[in-house]
Design a protein around this motif. Sequence first.
Motif, PDB file in Angstrom:
ATOM      1  N   GLY A   1      -3.881  -3.958  -5.367  1.00 40.94           N
ATOM      2  CA  GLY A   1      -3.925  -3.483  -3.980  1.00 40.94           C
ATOM      3  C   GLY A   1      -2.661  -3.815  -3.220  1.00 40.94           C
TER       4      GLY A   1
ATOM      5  N   ILE B   1      -4.593  -7.934   2.905  1.00 35.32           N
ATOM      6  CA  ILE B   1      -4.365  -6.495   2.793  1.00 35.32           C
ATOM      7  C   ILE B   1      -4.752  -5.821   4.104  1.00 35.32           C
ATOM      8  CG2 ILE B   1      -5.129  -4.383   1.626  1.00 35.32           C
ATOM      9  CD1 ILE B   1      -5.321  -6.104  -0.946  1.00 35.32           C
ATOM     10  N   VAL B   2      -5.873  -6.247   4.666  1.00 37.89           N
ATOM     11  CA  VAL B   2      -6.313  -5.728   5.967  1.00 37.89           C
ATOM     12  C   VAL B   2      -5.265  -6.052   7.034  1.00 37.89           C
ATOM     13  CG1 VAL B   2      -8.081  -5.952   7.766  1.00 37.89           C
ATOM     14  CG2 VAL B   2      -8.757  -5.807   5.361  1.00 37.89           C
TER      15      VAL B   2
ATOM     16  N   ASP C   1     -10.838  -3.866   2.452  1.00 38.56           N
ATOM     17  CA  ASP C   1      -9.589  -3.113   2.445  1.00 38.56           C
ATOM     18  C   ASP C   1      -9.840  -1.626   2.715  1.00 38.56           C
ATOM     19  OD1 ASP C   1     -10.909  -3.102   0.009  1.00 38.56           O
ATOM     20  OD2 ASP C   1      -9.099  -3.263  -1.204  1.00 38.56           O
TER      21      ASP C   1
ATOM     22  N   GLU D   1      -8.246  -9.793   0.233  1.00 40.40           N
ATOM     23  CA  GLU D   1      -8.637  -8.699   1.117  1.00 40.40           C
ATOM     24  C   GLU D   1      -8.214  -8.892   2.577  1.00 40.40           C
ATOM     25  OE1 GLU D   1     -10.626 -10.251  -1.027  1.00 40.40           O
ATOM     26  OE2 GLU D   1     -11.674  -8.777  -2.262  1.00 40.40           O
TER      27      GLU D   1
END
Length: 106
Positions: free
Chosen positions: A103, A70-71, A36, A67
């Motif tokens: 996140g 989120i990316v 991230d 992750e």
Amino acid sequence: MVRQATLQFDMGKLDEALELFRGARELYPLSCEGADTHALILRIRERTSELSRLTQDLIRKAPDRPEPWIVCSLDYSTEAKLNSKKAMECLNRVLCLYPGHTGALL
């Protein structure tokens, strides 16, 4: 290496952090740790094609981890794509996988 990269990021040394994250991805291609932050640097530096490649690679290798999504959200929020609906769908996916993931909530 990821810890060093994160420290460099926290100190504002984005280019140094980016090189360390790239090195970590080469050494540990299946790891999502720090992805991230790696993606955030790519977004800040406007390296959209590299961010898209990272997104595709992470989703292919670890679709059940937060992750990659989120990316993916960061990828969809770049000026080149600017698709807030898709970005939010990615964050919702994170919350489905890991309810309360900080996140995704930020």
